[in-house]
Design an enzyme around this catalytic site. Structure first.
Site, PDB file in Angstrom:
ATOM      1  CE  LYS A  28       5.203  27.592 -10.433  1.00  0.00           C
ATOM      2  NZ  LYS A  28       5.615  27.287  -9.070  1.00  0.00           N
ATOM      3  CB  CYS A  56     -13.080  -5.758  19.663  1.00  0.00           C
ATOM      4  SG  CYS A  56     -11.339  -5.837  20.113  1.00  0.00           S
ATOM      5  CB  CYS A 115     -10.745  -6.813  16.711  1.00  0.00           C
ATOM      6  SG  CYS A 115     -10.950  -5.069  16.370  1.00  0.00           S
TER       7      CYS A 115
END
Ligand code: IVH
Length: 692
Positions: A123, A432, A453
């Protein structure tokens, strides 16, 4: 002047060939000729039709390209009403069992009678469409409307490549094909991505779309066919409306499945998941199987549909009010739900992208419990005005990250709830603490602490270790994953502090391989300045820019201390790149990492600064789109950069050339809108060699 016999024969021939190739391309996904050849034939036909308008036919492939905007849609009365179907909403097997029992009862069958044959279909979650063909030519496309009266959307529907404009001669003189117009998930994501870019670049009348069905419905009901054409729509056929009766030369279908196969043979897309199944258990099994396959499908479905396969039995069963007794829809859990926003966090991706993410009261959506949903970027969060305490609609479809679609307005008269403040992106990376930057014309903020980071560790290490950068042989995805997850490597220089024993302690790492890695690390210490600069992963500093920086400044310290003005003197460096380099070396932590790497013994020959030279493409900005005949996009990019040019991700007024290959999409259209010069690969080669 009237067309000659030869010209009209040629137009006929071109139309026929283009029809066949369009079918191979759009429906079968198996193009048989290169796009360029298709384009040549298309242009030849366009030219013939322009010179001799009487050669133009409504089914000509040139007519896919939209005409003039309409003031409003005309109403269309459906020759055969477009009915809806009864829906079973339970998500277990009962829906299938109840339907089979009802059909058997209506047909007067007892338990000893054999199981019934059904077709189980998907469907599709789009909008129903009726396509009318007369003498094999598409003459009308109409929406369902109220089932009796629909809207004439022929102009827009013609722009859908998957819908045949003309049928083979085996098709009956009158044929109405019923099916669903939808937008694939990838196309939907790409459309919204483009919309977000346009909004970021200041477009005022643009918006993002809530879900593929709304995007498709909006496109179909778009009064300007030129706009409709830019929305990538698809189609699946699943049934019939009016058709020439068997007595008058029409086909005498016996089953729904035969009908589907014939529609496919006439050139309509028919979902390959449709299946003949026998009995209630098989229906329930299909429901379950498709429920599992649902996430991996390239389009949204909201359930499955069961249909009695025999058309004779369908006639016997007939209809109740406006629903057939021979079909039922059996649903799946909704892909959109309502829940509350508990908090809005900012997440940092592997590439430093900052994304606002709403923390939600847990809610079951599309088959899983969702507690996080993306708000994409700051503008999007503000535009949707999502705040802590709000009630929102969350959507989860397929493997796509759940997203917040919008707010649910409070009930009229309800007590007001406390709302949090308007969302603002933090000035610093939440992981960071480095400065968060949003570049002009970009939708996203990014962390500038690439080397330091924690969120970007894996990416930064892999980037540094790749062959084109500092090259650490054997240091791949899996190993970096392990090293970072085990906490052994936090920042790049930790790599050079690894010993054989630390490496050999990792899972699946033999002493021999550990030794090889240590050797590779040792070897990597002797590198070149361009490789090292590229390896740092400074945004916008690709290999070509790194080479230019090294050549221009000669020494790393000179690059690190260069001002934006100094940097702008370098070939290939514009304001965005200059600022990016400045921001990178402006982060104390990034500089520390560089110092530590040098202290670990990473070294390169330094040279004298070299003056600026004019390269053939300096100062030119390119965008690459589509598939080029011989070069990969990455190769083309490198070649352009090596010749002093720049390659941007999206087309703007500042773009000098769009290099377009096969299947170029929205970027090509954008370039045409802005009047940007469009070139192909061979023209690029000319430019690269300074010949154009
Ligand atoms: S058959 C008389 N088959 O679901 C039966 N419908 O109410 C006519 N739909 O709006 C419908 N996929 O647009 C049928 N494989 C499928 C379908 C399908 C989606 C839509 C249809 C209609 C609604 C049913």
């Amino acid at each position: 002047m009237k067309a000659t016999e030869a010209e009209s024969a040629r137009a006929r021939d071109l139309r026929a060939q283009l029809h066949t190739h369009a079918h191979h391309y759009y429906v079968l996904d198996e193009p048989q000729i290169p796009d360029a050849q298709y384009d040549r034939m298309f242009q030849e036909l366009q030219a013939l039709e322009a010179a001799h308008p009487e050669l133009q036919t409504p089914d000509s492939p040139t007519q896919r390209v939209g005409g003039r905007p309409l003031p409003q849609f005309e109403s269309v009365r459906h020759a055969v009403p477009m009915l809806s179907i009864r829906t079973e909403t339970d998500t277990g097997a009962q829906g299938a069992v109840a339907f089979d029992a009802r059909v058997r009862r209506e047909l007067g069958l007892n338990e000893s009678d054999p199981a019934l044959e059904y077709v189980a279909e998907l469907k599709f979650d789009g909008l129903a469409m009726s396509l009318r063909y007369e003498d094999g030519v598409l003459v009308q496309a109409a929406t369902r409307g109220d089932g009796e009266l629909g809207e004439d959307v022929t102009q827009n529907i013609r722009t859908i490549g998957q819908i045949p404009l003309r049928l083979p001669s085996t098709a009956p003189p009158v044929l109405e094909v019923r099916g669903e117009v939808y937008m694939g998930r990838k196309d939907f994501e790409a459309l919204n991505e483009t919309q977000r870019e346009k909004i970021a670049q200041g477009a005022r009348n643009e918006k993002t779309f809530v879900n593929p069905r709304n995007a498709a419905a909006g496109a179909v009901r778009q009064l300007d066919p030129a706009v409709a054409r830019r929305r990538p729509l698809s189609f699946f056929a699943y049934g019939l409306g009016e058709i020439t009766p068997p007595g008058q030369g029409g086909p005498d279908f016996q089953t729904q499945f035969e009908l589907l196969q014939t529609l496919a043979a006439w050139g309509f897309p028919v979902a390959r998941e449709a299946q003949v199944v026998v009995g209630a258990d098989a229906l329930a099994a299909y429901h379950q199987r498709m429920g599992q396959a649902r996430d991996a499908l390239p389009f949204d479905i909201d359930g499955v549909v069961y249909k009695v396969n025999s058309l004779a039995l369908q006639r016997q069963l007939g209809f109740v009010t406006r629903e057939p007794r021979w079909a039922v829809a059996h649903k799946y859990p909704a892909q959109e739900q309502i829940t509350a926003v508990l908090a809005i966090d900012v997440q940092v991706g592997r590439t430093g992208k900052l994304t606002p993410v709403a923390k939600l009261a847990p809610v079951f959506v599309g088959g899983v419990t969702v507690t996080n949903a993306t708000l994409h970027n700051e503008d999007e969060a503000r535009r949707k005005d999502v705040r802590v305490g709000d009630t929102v609609i969350v959507r989860r479809a397929g493997d796509v990250i759940p997203e917040i679609v919008g707010l649910v307005p409070p009930e009229p008269g309800a007590a007001p709830v406390a709302r949090g403040p308007v969302f603002t992106m933090p000035a610093h990376c939440p992981v960071c603490g480095s400065t968060a930057v949003r570049e002009e014309g970009e939708a996203d903020h990014r962390c500038s602490g690439g080397l330091f980071c924690a969120a970007q560790r894996k990416q930064a290490i892999l980037h540094y270790a790749q062959r084109r950068a500092v090259e650490i042989e054997g240091l791949g995805d899996k190993l970096v994953e392990q090293l970072v997850d085990a906490g052994v490597v936090r920042v790049l220089p930790d790599l050079y502090r690894l010993g054989v024993s630390a490496l050999a302690a990792l899972d699946r790492m033999a002493e021999k391989s550990a030794r090889n890695i240590v050797e590779a690390l040792e070897k990597s210490k002797q590198t070149t300045l361009p490789r090292f600069l590229f390896g740092l992963g400074i945004r916008h500093v690709g290999e070509a820019t790194a080479k230019e920086l090294a050549r221009h400044f000669g020494k790393l310290d000179a690059v690190m201390d260069a001002s934006e003005e100094d940097l702008l003197q370098v070939n290939d460096v514009g304001p965005i790149v200059a600022r990016s380099i400045r921001t990178f070396f402006g982060q104390r932590h990034n500089r520390e990492v560089v110092e530590q790497l040098r202290a670990c013994g990473v070294r390169w020959p330094e040279g004298e600064p070299a003056p600026r030279t004019a390269l053939p493409l300096s100062g030119k900005t390119f965008v690459i789109t589509g598939t080029l005949p011989t070069l990969s996009r990455e190769q083309a990019k490198e070649m352009i950069e090596a010749a002093g040019g720049k390659v941007a991700g999206s087309v703007s007024k500042k773009t000098d050339h769009l290099v377009a290959g096969a299947e170029a999409g929205s970027k090509l259209e954008r370039a045409q809108e802005l009047g940007v010069n469009v070139i192909d690969e061979s023209q690029l080669q000319e430019l690269l060699h300074g010949r154009a």
